[in-house]
Structure formats: structure tokens, C-alpha cells
Scaffold this motif. Structure first.
Motif, PDB file in Angstrom:
ATOM      1  N   VAL A 299      45.485  62.410  38.343  1.00  7.33           N
ATOM      2  CA  VAL A 299      45.424  61.042  39.105  1.00  7.33           C
ATOM      3  C   VAL A 299      46.307  61.151  40.202  1.00  7.33           C
ATOM      4  N   VAL A 300      45.934  60.855  41.335  1.00  3.83           N
ATOM      5  CA  VAL A 300      46.791  60.966  42.502  1.00  3.83           C
ATOM      6  C   VAL A 300      46.950  59.480  42.968  1.00  3.83           C
ATOM      7  N   ILE A 301      47.998  58.946  42.944  1.00  4.81           N
ATOM      8  CA  ILE A 301      48.379  57.649  43.369  1.00  4.81           C
ATOM      9  C   ILE A 301      48.829  57.616  44.840  1.00  4.81           C
ATOM     10  N   ILE A 302      48.278  56.713  45.627  1.00  2.75           N
ATOM     11  CA  ILE A 302      48.932  56.568  47.153  1.00  2.75           C
ATOM     12  C   ILE A 302      48.861  55.196  47.334  1.00  2.75           C
ATOM     13  N   ASP A 303      49.987  54.738  47.952  1.00  3.48           N
ATOM     14  CA  ASP A 303      50.203  53.242  48.272  1.00  3.48           C
ATOM     15  C   ASP A 303      51.555  53.371  49.230  1.00  3.48           C
ATOM     16  N   THR A 304      51.791  52.239  49.912  1.00  2.00           N
ATOM     17  CA  THR A 304      52.805  51.873  50.641  1.00  2.00           C
ATOM     18  C   THR A 304      54.207  51.925  49.679  1.00  2.00           C
ATOM     19  N   ASN A 305      53.994  51.366  48.490  1.00  2.00           N
ATOM     20  CA  ASN A 305      54.903  51.158  47.592  1.00  2.00           C
ATOM     21  C   ASN A 305      54.447  51.746  46.277  1.00  2.00           C
ATOM     22  N   ALA A 306      53.969  53.009  46.208  1.00  2.00           N
ATOM     23  CA  ALA A 306      53.410  53.844  45.153  1.00  2.00           C
ATOM     24  C   ALA A 306      54.542  54.013  43.982  1.00  2.00           C
ATOM     25  N   SER A 307      55.392  54.437  44.453  1.00  2.00           N
ATOM     26  CA  SER A 307      56.520  54.702  43.142  1.00  2.00           C
ATOM     27  C   SER A 307      57.062  53.327  42.607  1.00  2.00           C
ATOM     28  N   LEU A 308      57.160  52.465  43.487  1.00  2.00           N
ATOM     29  CA  LEU A 308      57.660  51.131  42.826  1.00  2.00           C
ATOM     30  C   LEU A 308      56.555  50.528  41.703  1.00  2.00           C
ATOM     31  N   HIS A 309      55.341  50.481  42.482  1.00  2.00           N
ATOM     32  CA  HIS A 309      54.198  49.920  41.589  1.00  2.00           C
ATOM     33  C   HIS A 309      54.066  50.844  40.312  1.00  2.00           C
ATOM     34  N   ALA A 310      54.263  52.204  40.522  1.00  2.00           N
ATOM     35  CA  ALA A 310      54.072  53.124  39.369  1.00  2.00           C
ATOM     36  C   ALA A 310      55.075  52.841  38.128  1.00  2.00           C
ATOM     37  N   ARG A 311      56.249  52.782  38.497  1.00  2.00           N
ATOM     38  CA  ARG A 311      57.404  52.378  37.521  1.00  2.00           C
ATOM     39  C   ARG A 311      56.864  51.099  36.707  1.00  2.00           C
TER      40      ARG A 311
END
Length: 418
Positions: A299-311
Motif C-alpha cells: 500500500v502506497v499512501i499519499i496525502d499532504t499530511n500522509a505521515s500525520l494521518h498514518a500515525r
């Protein structure tokens, strides 16, 4: 805040009064203008010899309350004086009718306060989710009284709610005790708390239960944050109402009806690109982990705040261990971001599954077109909240799958809500 409300007695076209009044205005103005143009003069001001523009000005002046002080028609042909007399009497009538209509709109809230409510549906919020529910409710029940409570006095949906869906519209805060006291909650058939604020919906649910305990079990509250749902699941409020997440409705349909079938049709474990990892993207991954475990390999997750949302996702739900993941921060429209995505895609044999699910419909469509140019065989899903003829046409032409979040949410609403 004190509520104001309005409800027409029956369904009618919102343009009916406007067309009638506009036609009357044109007819009366033309009568006055024609009377002056054929040579009729007035007793207090000579209009003989003045141009058409001036005569049009004086004809329009008849609509001013009290009229212009130009006297009575004199001279000229008899039919011309008759036309001008018609304008003299007709213009004040048209003006007065417009004023009376305005006064009637102001008085309607008082009528609402006096009208008894019984077996009605209270809907908090006039946003897109509320309109979806009301549209479906009207398809099931044309006669049910619907009371919509909205804090924004200038909300653009008020006219549609009143004239098309025949709703009572109350301007006020659904958590305000004064507003709640006027809604006859003890007699309500359903209370639908569908504002865009999770806390407001749950706070309103608590106040409704405190004011009308017998309505427990007939309250529905929308909460879009899965973490908020899990942390309030054992509260007395949650026990007294149905809490739902519209994103979960939509994500479940997408995974079950479309993505699982795609995974089964490929020989290798698919690469999934989640472009947009807000509440919807996180809910899609949650459903993938619970319903399609072992069917995808990365799974590749991309977003302007991807790291924050992933945590946040990892703390609340947790990433499964049976797939690899890559988290990339950046704008979905940034070509450099897609170069990073391309490196992951090149390592897989089968074309990727790309879900474009950000909260901006235009960005999703633009990114879908870019992805389709680069990966012609990819299975690309582009999300929009409601059906868009433009998006549907472009999606059909380039071969991507467009789905409507609102439509999937509406399909997931159980029959007993209506």
C-alpha cells in the motif's frame, strides 16, 4: 439564539409568485407608458414634448409607495387616459403585494411556534448529508413533517428544503436548550443529527436524551471520525442512539463490490495506491484489512499530511503486518510525488489499483487523468461526493471508475431510518 422558521402549506414552484408579480409589473408599466406616449398629460407637471426615456421614468415612478407627485391624467385620447388610470391603480397594488409577501415570510416563524408537531422527523444540519437523507425520506414518505435545524441563517439550501422538500426550517443551534424546547422532541418519530461537527452531533444527542428519554433508540448521530466513535462507544449517549460513519458505508461498498473482485482477477498480489488519506482513505484501508486481507501486497499512501494521518491510523486501528506500506507527504497534483509512486509501481508485475479519495473532487479528477496517462492498464477509482455529469463523461472517456460518496452513503442507510 432564537429560532425562526418557515414552511409553505403545500408543494409549489418557487418561481410561481415571481412570475405572476413580474407579469403584473410589466403589464402595468406598459399601460402607463403607452398612455403617456399617445399624448396623455398630467395635471401637476406637463409632459408634452418630453422624450420616451422621461416618460418611462414617470411610468416607473408610479410603483413607488405614494407615487410621484405628477397629478391626474388630462387631455389626450380617451383610451390613453384609461390606460394611465389603470397604471395609477395597478402600480400601488403590485408594490403592496410584494410588501405583503415579505411581511408574510417574516410572520411564518410565529405560525410555526404555534403549530403542534407530532410524529415528525428532526434533522440537524442543512448540509449535503442532511439533504441526501431528506431526499430519500421524501421518496419513502411524502407526508411526514420534517423539521430542519440549521445555525447558518443564510444557508443556500433553505429554499430547496422549504419549496421542494416541504420542510420546516428552523434557524438556530441544535444544542441550544431554547431551540430544543420548541421541537417537541417527546413526540418526534426520528431525530437525525447530521451536522458536519462530530462533537455537536453527540452533544445534541446527550441533550435530546436528557430532555426526552423516551426518544432513545430513535436518535441517529453521524460521527465521521472513527477514533471519536471508538472512544465514545461505551458512553450512555452511544447506548441511547445509533452512531454511524458515512465514510464506512461508502468504503464498505467500494471494497466489497469493486476492489475485492479486482484482486481476484489478478495473479499476483496487487499494489494499492491510496491517494488521499483523510477519514475516507483511512476507512478504505480499514475495510481492506478486514475484508480483503492477503489479497494485496503493498500500500502506497499519499496525502499532504500522509505521515500525520498514518500515525493516527496506526494508533487507532493499527496497520496489518501482511503487506508492505510506503507513506509519502505531498500534493496529489505534484508530478514529483508521482515519480516516487512510479518507483513502487515498477516493482510490481500487475498494474496498480489507485483510489483517488481526497476531499476535493476536482483534485481527484485531475490526478486520475494524470495516473491514467502513466498507467493505462491500472484500475483507477475517482471519488466525488455527488454525481457530476462532467466527471462521469470524462471517466467514461478515459476508462476510470467514478463513484459517488453520497450515493453510497445513501444506499447504506437502513430502511428503518425512513
Amino acid at each position: 439564539m432564537s429560532p425562526t422558521a418557515g414552511r409553505p402549506p403545500r408543494a409549489r414552484s418557487p418561481f410561481g409568485p415571481l412570475v405572476w408579480r413580474g407579469s403584473a409589473f410589466v403589464a402595468v408599466f406598459l399601460a402607463g407608458f403607452a398612455g403617456l406616449m399617445v399624448g396623455v398629460d398630467v395635471s401637476e407637471r406637463s409632459l408634452v414634448g418630453v422624450g420616451a426615456a422621461e416618460k418611462a421614468y414617470y411610468a416607473l415612478g408610479l410603483f413607488v409607495l405614494g407615487g410621484l407627485d405628477i397629478g391626474t391624467p388630462v387631455g389626450g385620447p380617451t383610451f390613453g387616459r384609461a390606460l394611465l388610470w389603470i397604471a395609477y391603480f395597478g402600480a400601488p397594488f403590485v408594490t403592496a403585494s410584494a410588501l405583503l409577501e415579505a411581511v408574510a415570510r417574516l410572520v411564518r416563524p410565529l405560525a410555526f411556534r404555534a403549530r403542534p408537531l407530532n410524529a415528525h422527523v428532526v434533522v440537524a444540519g442543512a448540509g449535503r448529508l442532511s439533504r441526501l437523507y431528506i431526499r430519500r425520506l421524501r421518496a419513502h414518505d411524502q407526508r411526514r413533517t420534517i423539521v430542519v435545524v440549521e445555525q447558518d441563517a443564510q444557508h443556500p439550501s433553505f429554499r430547496q428544503l422549504r419549496d421542494v422538500h416541504r420542510c420546516v426550517v428552523v434557524v438556530g443551534d441544535i444544542t441550544n436548550d431554547d431551540v430544543l424546547g420548541r421541537l417537541r422532541l417527546d413526540r418526534a418519530h426520528k431525530v437525525m443529527l447530521l451536522t458536519g461537527d462530530d462533537f455537536v452531533n453527540l452533544d445534541a444527542a446527550a441533550k435530546v436524551l436528557r430532555r426526552a428519554p423516551d426518544v432513545a433508540g430513535r436518535i441517529v448521530a453521524h460521527v465521521s471520525d472513527p477514533e471519536f466513535i471508538s472512544r465514545t462507544a461505551k458512553s450512555s449517549v452511544a447506548a441511547g442512539c445509533t452512531i454511524f460513519n458515512g465514510h464506512e458505508f461508502a468504503a464498505t461498498k467500494l471494497v466489497q463490490d469493486h476492489l475485492i473482485g479486482r484482486f481476484k482477477s489478478t495473479e499476483t498480489l496487487d499494489l494499492v495506491v491510496l491517494a488521499g488519506f483523510g477519514r475516507f482513505g483511512q476507512t478504505v484501508l480499514d475495510q481492506l484489512q478486514s475484508r480483503a486481507s492477503g489479497s494485496f501486497g503493498e500500500v502506497v499512501i499519499i496525502d499532504t499530511n500522509a505521515s500525520l494521518h498514518a500515525r493516527s491510523f496506526d494508533d487507532r486501528i493499527g496497520f496489518a503486518t501482511d503487506y508492505e506500506r510506503t507513506v509519502l507527504d505531498g500534493d496529489l497534483r505534484d508530478p514529483e510525488l508521482w515519480e516516487w509512486v512510479d518507483r513502487a509501481i515498477q516493482e510490481h508485475e500487475d498494474p496498480p489499483v489507485i483510489v483517488l479519495g481526497s476531499g476535493h473532487d476536482g483534485t481527484n479528477l485531475q490526478a486520475a487523468l494524470t495516473a491514467k496517462d502513466q498507467y493505462a492498464e491500472a484500475f483507477i477509482v475517482v471519488r466525488s461526493f455527488q454525481e457530476s455529469p462532467f466527471t462521469a463523461e470524462i471517466a467514461r472517456e478515459v476508462g476510470v471508475f467514478d463513484f459517488h460518496l453520497g450515493e453510497l452513503i445513501a444506499e447504506g442507510m437502513p430502511p428503518d431510518w425512513f
